[in-house]
Write an enzyme that holds these catalytic residues in place. Structure first.
Site, PDB file in Angstrom:
ATOM      1  N   LYS A   1     -17.609  24.742 -17.671  1.00  0.00           N
ATOM      2  CA  LYS A   1     -18.030  25.677 -18.723  1.00  0.00           C
ATOM      3  C   LYS A   1     -16.888  26.678 -18.966  1.00  0.00           C
ATOM      4  O   LYS A   1     -15.754  26.414 -18.609  1.00  0.00           O
ATOM      5  CB  LYS A   1     -19.327  26.376 -18.304  1.00  0.00           C
TER       6      LYS A   1
ATOM      7  N   ARG B   1     -18.370  27.791 -13.155  1.00  0.00           N
ATOM      8  CA  ARG B   1     -19.460  28.740 -12.860  1.00  0.00           C
ATOM      9  C   ARG B   1     -19.995  28.601 -11.435  1.00  0.00           C
ATOM     10  O   ARG B   1     -20.507  29.577 -10.876  1.00  0.00           O
ATOM     11  CB  ARG B   1     -20.586  28.596 -13.891  1.00  0.00           C
TER      12      ARG B   1
ATOM     13  N   ARG C   1     -20.950  34.875 -19.414  1.00  0.00           N
ATOM     14  CA  ARG C   1     -22.247  34.788 -18.710  1.00  0.00           C
ATOM     15  C   ARG C   1     -22.122  35.209 -17.237  1.00  0.00           C
ATOM     16  O   ARG C   1     -23.069  35.719 -16.648  1.00  0.00           O
ATOM     17  CB  ARG C   1     -22.852  33.389 -18.839  1.00  0.00           C
TER      18      ARG C   1
ATOM     19  N   SER D   1     -26.248  29.472 -30.431  1.00  0.00           N
ATOM     20  CA  SER D   1     -26.201  28.021 -30.582  1.00  0.00           C
ATOM     21  C   SER D   1     -26.659  27.587 -31.986  1.00  0.00           C
ATOM     22  O   SER D   1     -26.059  26.713 -32.613  1.00  0.00           O
ATOM     23  CB  SER D   1     -27.192  27.438 -29.576  1.00  0.00           C
TER      24      SER D   1
ATOM     25  N   SER E   1     -24.495  15.931 -23.647  1.00  0.00           N
ATOM     26  CA  SER E   1     -24.011  17.241 -24.084  1.00  0.00           C
ATOM     27  C   SER E   1     -24.475  17.466 -25.522  1.00  0.00           C
ATOM     28  O   SER E   1     -24.248  16.630 -26.398  1.00  0.00           O
ATOM     29  CB  SER E   1     -22.479  17.271 -24.022  1.00  0.00           C
TER      30      SER E   1
ATOM     31  N   ARG F   1     -24.432  26.147 -35.774  1.00  0.00           N
ATOM     32  CA  ARG F   1     -24.860  24.945 -36.508  1.00  0.00           C
ATOM     33  C   ARG F   1     -25.284  25.266 -37.934  1.00  0.00           C
ATOM     34  O   ARG F   1     -24.927  24.553 -38.867  1.00  0.00           O
ATOM     35  CB  ARG F   1     -26.011  24.279 -35.751  1.00  0.00           C
TER      36      ARG F   1
ATOM     37  N   ASP G   1     -27.420  27.218 -19.403  1.00  0.00           N
ATOM     38  CA  ASP G   1     -26.653  28.465 -19.542  1.00  0.00           C
ATOM     39  C   ASP G   1     -27.255  29.613 -18.726  1.00  0.00           C
ATOM     40  O   ASP G   1     -26.658  30.690 -18.643  1.00  0.00           O
ATOM     41  CB  ASP G   1     -26.542  28.863 -21.013  1.00  0.00           C
TER      42      ASP G   1
HETATM   43  C1  S3P Z   1     -24.350  24.304 -26.257  1.00  0.00           C
HETATM   44  C2  S3P Z   1     -24.574  23.303 -25.356  1.00  0.00           C
HETATM   45  C3  S3P Z   1     -24.306  23.435 -23.928  1.00  0.00           C
HETATM   46  C4  S3P Z   1     -24.221  24.898 -23.532  1.00  0.00           C
HETATM   47  C5  S3P Z   1     -23.341  25.674 -24.446  1.00  0.00           C
HETATM   48  C6  S3P Z   1     -23.874  25.636 -25.860  1.00  0.00           C
HETATM   49  C7  S3P Z   1     -24.624  24.036 -27.684  1.00  0.00           C
HETATM   50  O1  S3P Z   1     -23.076  22.818 -23.628  1.00  0.00           O
HETATM   51  O2  S3P Z   1     -23.787  25.024 -22.199  1.00  0.00           O
HETATM   52  O3  S3P Z   1     -23.285  27.029 -24.036  1.00  0.00           O
HETATM   53  O4  S3P Z   1     -24.706  24.975 -28.487  1.00  0.00           O
HETATM   54  O5  S3P Z   1     -24.777  22.861 -28.018  1.00  0.00           O
HETATM   55  P1  S3P Z   1     -22.945  21.221 -23.501  1.00  0.00           P
HETATM   56  O6  S3P Z   1     -23.170  20.622 -24.834  1.00  0.00           O
HETATM   57  O7  S3P Z   1     -21.524  20.986 -23.039  1.00  0.00           O
HETATM   58  O8  S3P Z   1     -23.958  20.811 -22.495  1.00  0.00           O
END
Ligand code: S3P
Length: 423
Positions: A337, A341, A383, A19, A161, A23, A310
């Site tokens: 997802k 899931r 996952r 994650s 989100s 970024r 997750d």
């Molecule tokens: C993530 C946010 C989550 C997560 C995904 C990664 C991120 O999703 O489930 O695996 O890196 O911002 P959502 O933003 O849809 O909640």
């Protein structure tokens, strides 16, 4: 119940958190000077982000170091010549759309079968409100974007989100005026921490405010180990007698620590130390040991689900081994997802003989029942694949195939680590 005689023992530092990697790579690409990023995971999802950025003219090269590292030199973006393939990665697609808006880029996005099924309305609509032209297949891929942000965003509804929040934070960099982005406090805050680290025009109260910012200079940073990957190893260790693991330099961030906090609350033998708060993201060492009487009867709902979103598949695996009932509610998001899931966990566990009920927004699992080995359907979801590999190991299952390709999306070293640590 488990019936393996093997145990897991080891000490490890994991590859960087996926994650954060998406970024930090995107943010480094705004900067004309070279940035050096240590511990970049070499997984398919992050590689999708890397490839998209390269197609937009950003230089990303390996940096020689003991841990896998990259040099990123950005500052000038160009429109990509071919459609950008986001593979399986929702984070890449959603955040690249924001990055396109921020930089006035034009292009087309595509992805794999799973990504093509996922809804993108939540990101497309606010970008359209900002004046960006977007064409999509009924809010799904393929998506073409012609970015011409005309006005700052002022949203009233909270965004729940992290991907959408981060994407809009990127898009907001296009305008001289502040955009207002209300958000759910439990969404992961990696982008906010990077914006602070880079000293951008940003503040966050119950809303996030972002506007055009000057990117000052290149940076060096190390990505902490992936806490979602750590979760799989920790769950296995807690369940297998005689097991223990020490995970160094792993991410320590409250918006991602829901699963670990829950385990500690359940009486898990977990110790957190060496908290290192010198960087914009904290790191720690997590030591976990087999715990005989993990407390069952747990409830996951809107108050605690976001910080472990997750980790729900691996939590379900754990739940099958606990005495008592695990109730998972308010989890509708899990249906959109990389796979559905809720459906995937239900179908596999039901086939294995688990006492499990499926609801539109969750599951109820009664643990402690003997489970039977069967071939698992991963539904092409990394996952789900890793979670069920752990259950398969626990019950000494006889699956006739493994999920090498699928796990490469997020945790390419999973099988290597299991081989190495299993004694
Ligand atoms: C993530 C946010 C989550 C997560 C995904 C990664 C991120 O999703 O489930 O695996 O890196 O911002 P959502 O933003 O849809 O909640």
């Amino acid at each position: 119940m488990y019936n393996t005689n093997k145990k897991i023992i080891g000490e490890i530092a994991l590859d960087g958190d996926k994650s954060i990697a998406h970024r930090i790579l995107m943010m480094a690409s705004f900067i004309p000077e070279t940035s050096i990023i240590y511990n970049v995971p070499n997984c398919l999802d992050v590689n999708s982000t890397k490839n998209c950025l390269k197609e937009c003219g950003i230089s990303i090269k390996p940096h020689f170091h003991l841990i896998p590292s990259l040099e990123v030199k950005g500052g000038t973006f160009r429109n990509p010549e071919k459609p950008l393939d986001c593979g399986n990665s929702g984070s890449t697609l959603r955040m690249m759309l924001g990055l396109f808006a921020a930089n006035g880029l034009t292009g087309k996005f595509i992805g794999d079968e799973s990504l093509c099924r996922r809804p993108m309305k939540r990101i497309i609509n606010p970008l359209i409100q900002m004046g960006v032209s977007i064409e999509s297949n009924n809010f799904k891929l393929p998506i073409s974007i012609e970015s011409n942000v005309e006005k700052a965003l002022s949203l009233n509804k909270k965004i729940n989100s992290a991907q959408v929040k981060s994407s809009l934070m990127l898009a907001a960099l296009a305008m001289e005026e502040y955009s207002k982005i209300p958000y759910d406090i439990d969404t992961r805050n990696h982008m906010e921490l990077i914006y602070n680290f880079l000293d951008l025009n940003f503040r966050s109260t119950e809303n996030i405010y972002v506007k055009k910012s000057k990117f000052k200079k290149g940076f060096r940073t190390q990505i902490p180990g992936d806490i979602s990957n750590a979760a799989f190893l920790i769950a296995a260790v807690l369940l297998i007698p005689g097991s223990s693991i020490k995970i160094n330099n792993v991410l320590y961030n409250k918006t991602r620590f829901g699963f670990i906090d829950l385990l500690i609350d359940m009486g898990a033998n977990i110790k957190i130390d060496n908290i290192d708060d010198r960087h914009y993201e904290k790191m720690c060492t997590i030591t976990a040991q087999y715990t005989k009487n993990l407390r069952g009867n747990i409830e996951i709902n809107k108050n605690n689900i976001m910080r472990m979103i997750d980790e729900i598949p691996i939590l379900c695996i754990l739940a099958t081994q606990l005495e008592g009932m695990t109730v998972i509610k308010d989890a509708k998001e899990l249906r959109i997802k990389e796979s559905d899931r809720i459906g995937a966990v239900f179908e596999n566990l039901f086939k294995m003989g688990c006492d499990i009920e499926e609801f539109e927004d969750g599951l109820i699992i009664k643990g402690g029942k003997k489970l039977y080995s069967t071939n698992i359907n991963s539904f092409g979801d990394h996952r789900i694949a890793i979670s069920f590999e752990i259950l398969n190991f626990l019950i000494e299952g006889k699956m006739t195939y493994s999920f090498e390709k699928i796990i490469d999306v997020s945790f390419p070293k999973f099988y290597e680590y299991m081989d190495h640590f299993i004694k």
